[in-house]
Design a protein around this motif. Structure first.
Motif, short mmCIF file in Angstrom:
data_model
loop_
_atom_site.label_atom_id
_atom_site.label_comp_id
_atom_site.label_asym_id
_atom_site.label_seq_id
_atom_site.Cartn_x
_atom_site.Cartn_y
_atom_site.Cartn_z
N GLN A 87 63.22 103.70 50.33
CA GLN A 87 62.85 105.10 50.88
C GLN A 87 62.57 104.70 52.12
OE1 GLN A 87 61.03 108.91 50.52
NE2 GLN A 87 62.01 109.08 49.01
N ILE A 88 61.19 104.27 53.03
CA ILE A 88 60.73 103.89 53.99
C ILE A 88 61.49 103.30 54.29
CG2 ILE A 88 58.67 102.85 54.80
CD1 ILE A 88 57.35 104.16 51.60
N ALA A 89 62.52 102.24 54.21
CA ALA A 89 62.90 101.12 54.81
C ALA A 89 64.49 102.21 55.44
CB ALA A 89 63.07 100.26 53.87
N ARG A 90 64.85 102.63 54.33
CA ARG A 90 66.23 103.28 55.02
C ARG A 90 65.38 104.76 55.98
NH1 ARG A 90 70.14 102.34 52.45
NH2 ARG A 90 70.21 102.23 49.91
N MET A 113 56.87 106.17 60.71
CA MET A 113 57.91 105.23 59.24
C MET A 113 56.92 103.95 59.98
SD MET A 113 59.43 107.34 57.43
CE MET A 113 59.49 106.36 57.01
N LEU A 114 57.12 103.85 60.75
CA LEU A 114 56.67 102.28 61.12
C LEU A 114 55.19 102.31 60.27
CD1 LEU A 114 57.34 99.46 62.18
CD2 LEU A 114 55.78 99.94 64.41
N LEU A 115 54.61 103.28 60.76
CA LEU A 115 52.86 103.08 60.27
C LEU A 115 52.85 103.48 58.46
CD1 LEU A 115 51.46 105.17 62.00
CD2 LEU A 115 51.07 103.04 61.98
N GLU A 116 54.33 104.30 58.04
CA GLU A 116 54.44 104.01 56.81
C GLU A 116 54.36 102.56 56.02
OE1 GLU A 116 56.01 107.09 54.42
OE2 GLU A 116 56.30 108.01 55.20
N LEU A 117 55.07 101.67 56.73
CA LEU A 117 55.82 100.10 56.23
C LEU A 117 54.61 99.72 56.19
CD1 LEU A 117 58.51 99.07 55.66
CD2 LEU A 117 58.92 98.84 58.13
N LEU A 118 54.10 99.28 57.63
CA LEU A 118 53.28 98.28 57.66
C LEU A 118 51.43 98.57 57.98
CD1 LEU A 118 55.19 97.35 61.02
CD2 LEU A 118 54.93 96.28 58.47
N ASP A 119 51.86 99.85 57.90
CA ASP A 119 49.58 99.90 58.50
C ASP A 119 48.83 99.81 57.09
OD1 ASP A 119 47.60 101.38 60.04
OD2 ASP A 119 47.41 102.51 57.85
N GLN A 120 49.59 100.37 56.00
CA GLN A 120 48.48 99.55 54.87
C GLN A 120 48.24 98.33 54.54
OE1 GLN A 120 48.64 103.97 52.17
NE2 GLN A 120 46.86 102.67 51.91
N MET A 121 48.83 97.25 55.05
CA MET A 121 49.15 96.25 54.75
C MET A 121 48.22 95.59 55.45
SD MET A 121 52.72 95.25 52.99
CE MET A 121 53.87 96.09 54.15
N THR A 122 48.44 95.90 56.60
CA THR A 122 47.74 95.42 58.13
C THR A 122 46.46 96.04 58.31
OG1 THR A 122 48.67 96.63 59.45
CG2 THR A 122 49.97 94.32 58.24
N ARG A 123 45.78 97.09 57.94
CA ARG A 123 44.90 97.80 58.41
C ARG A 123 43.20 96.80 58.21
NH1 ARG A 123 44.59 103.01 55.43
NH2 ARG A 123 46.46 103.31 56.40
N THR A 124 43.04 96.87 59.53
CA THR A 124 41.17 96.21 58.97
C THR A 124 40.26 97.07 59.35
OG1 THR A 124 41.18 95.98 61.25
CG2 THR A 124 41.99 94.19 60.31
N HIS A 125 40.08 98.85 59.15
CA HIS A 125 39.40 99.47 58.89
C HIS A 125 39.88 101.16 58.01
CE1 HIS A 125 41.40 100.94 62.39
NE2 HIS A 125 41.55 102.20 62.39
N GLN A 262 53.65 122.50 44.83
CA GLN A 262 53.60 121.02 46.01
C GLN A 262 54.20 119.94 45.10
OE1 GLN A 262 51.51 121.12 49.23
NE2 GLN A 262 52.79 120.03 50.19
N ILE A 263 55.02 118.90 45.60
CA ILE A 263 54.81 117.54 45.24
C ILE A 263 54.16 116.56 46.07
CG2 ILE A 263 55.98 115.62 45.47
CD1 ILE A 263 58.58 117.27 45.23
N ARG A 264 52.80 116.46 45.48
CA ARG A 264 51.68 115.91 45.95
C ARG A 264 52.06 114.41 47.11
NH1 ARG A 264 47.84 112.27 44.81
NH2 ARG A 264 48.60 111.05 42.80
N LYS A 265 53.56 113.70 46.63
CA LYS A 265 53.23 112.57 47.59
C LYS A 265 54.26 112.28 47.44
CE LYS A 265 49.02 109.61 46.62
NZ LYS A 265 49.10 109.17 47.73
N PRO A 266 55.41 112.84 48.10
CA PRO A 266 57.33 113.07 48.28
C PRO A 266 57.53 111.57 48.24
CG PRO A 266 55.80 114.68 49.34
CD PRO A 266 55.18 114.07 48.81
N ASP A 267 56.44 110.89 49.01
CA ASP A 267 56.95 109.46 49.92
C ASP A 267 57.77 108.59 48.19
OD1 ASP A 267 54.31 109.41 49.38
OD2 ASP A 267 53.77 108.09 50.73
N SER A 268 57.38 108.86 47.43
CA SER A 268 56.73 108.52 46.10
C SER A 268 58.76 107.96 45.29
CB SER A 268 56.46 108.73 45.06
OG SER A 268 54.75 108.97 46.12
#
Length: 276
Positions: A87-90, A113-125, A262-268
């Motif tokens: 879903q994120i990639a699409r 969407m770029l943040l959804e794809l990458l941020d939690q794999m690359t963040r440093t803080h 409400q759905i807690r995490k709709p991106d799931s």
């Protein structure tokens, strides 16, 4: 029924056995799920895991699913929720195409969407670039991108902004003594690294600690790869379902995936399977 909430964080219910490495309340049992699950074979009716697998390395995730299979009774249900890579990639590709055509709203959505794809794999803080983006959205006169982000984050966006409004004293009171003890140990270790190896080494030490804090994503799943993982472990009747759907009796009454309608995490990606 014996219901297990694996890596519950702050999402829990008293009818469940709630496990987490760092308990958010006295209703949570402290346990490192990377070591397995603290239950005997074939003793549990349901295992539930929401946004946990992606924080584990693939081998660790495979081990955890095998542990869930071990502790479940025949006919027991496993419910797994992870960020939906497909879903994120699409959505990323769709907002990319629209942004290239000059659509101003799509450009703002593309950034998210770029943040959804990458941020939690690359963040440093803590919070990473995603947190900074959310802070800008909450500013006066923020654009309509907030509606798009809310459609992706669901109830979690309200939790984020509520946490930002806590006073310093409220934050202090919310922490358990073990958290402060660990912070003191880390500060002492950082000081030793600085004295022995210098500032650059201290920075590397701090980043290494953060990357192992549990906030980062170690892997991502789509409906095929998650199905393969469950199938290879031995689960059957593997199904993708909606947030509101479950074979677990009265599941929506527990408020784990649905909060006040409400759905807690709709991106799931929501998936269930059965132990034969």
């Amino acid at each position: 029924m014996k219901l297990i909430n694996i890596g519950c964080g702050q999402t829990l219910h008293p009818d469940w056995i709630n496990l987490d490495l760092v308990p958010s309340s006295s209703a949570v049992r402290s346990f490192d799920i990377r070591r397995g699950l603290p239950f005997a074979d074939r003793t549990c009716d349901v295992c539930y895991s929401s946004h946990v697998l992606e924080h584990l390395q693939p081998a660790q995730a495979s081990f955890l699913i095998a542990e869930a299979f071990r502790v479940l009774k025949p006919g027991g249900i496993l419910r797994v929720i992870v960020p939906d890579l497909e879903q994120i990639a699409r959505l990323y590709l769709a907002t990319l195409e629209q942004s290239l055509s000059g659509d101003s709203q799509a450009i703002a959505q593309y950034d998210w969407m770029l943040l959804e794809l990458l941020d939690q794999m690359t963040r440093t803080h803590g919070g990473g670039e995603m947190g900074q983006y959310l802070d800008r959205l909450n500013a006066p006169n923020a654009d309509l991108t907030l509606d798009f982000v809310r459609s992706r984050m669901g109830a979690e966006i309200d939790n984020y902004y509520q946490a930002k409004q806590l006073t310093r004293w409220q934050k202090i009171k919310s922490k358990r003594p073990a958290w402060y003890l660990q912070k003191i140990r880390i500060k002492i270790a950082e000081l030793f690294v600085l004295l022995i190896a210098g500032k650059q080494a201290q920075k590397g030490f701090q980043e290494g600690l953060f990357r192992n804090s549990g906030e980062l994503h170690r892997w991502m799943y789509d409906r095929f790869s998650l199905q393969q993982l469950l199938s290879q472990t031995g689960f059957i009747e593997i199904q993708v379902c909606q947030a509101t759907e479950s074979r677990i009796p009265n599941f929506n009454d527990f408020g784990l995936d649905i909060l006040q309608g409400q759905i807690r995490k709709p991106d799931s990606l929501f998936m269930e399977a059965v132990k034969p």
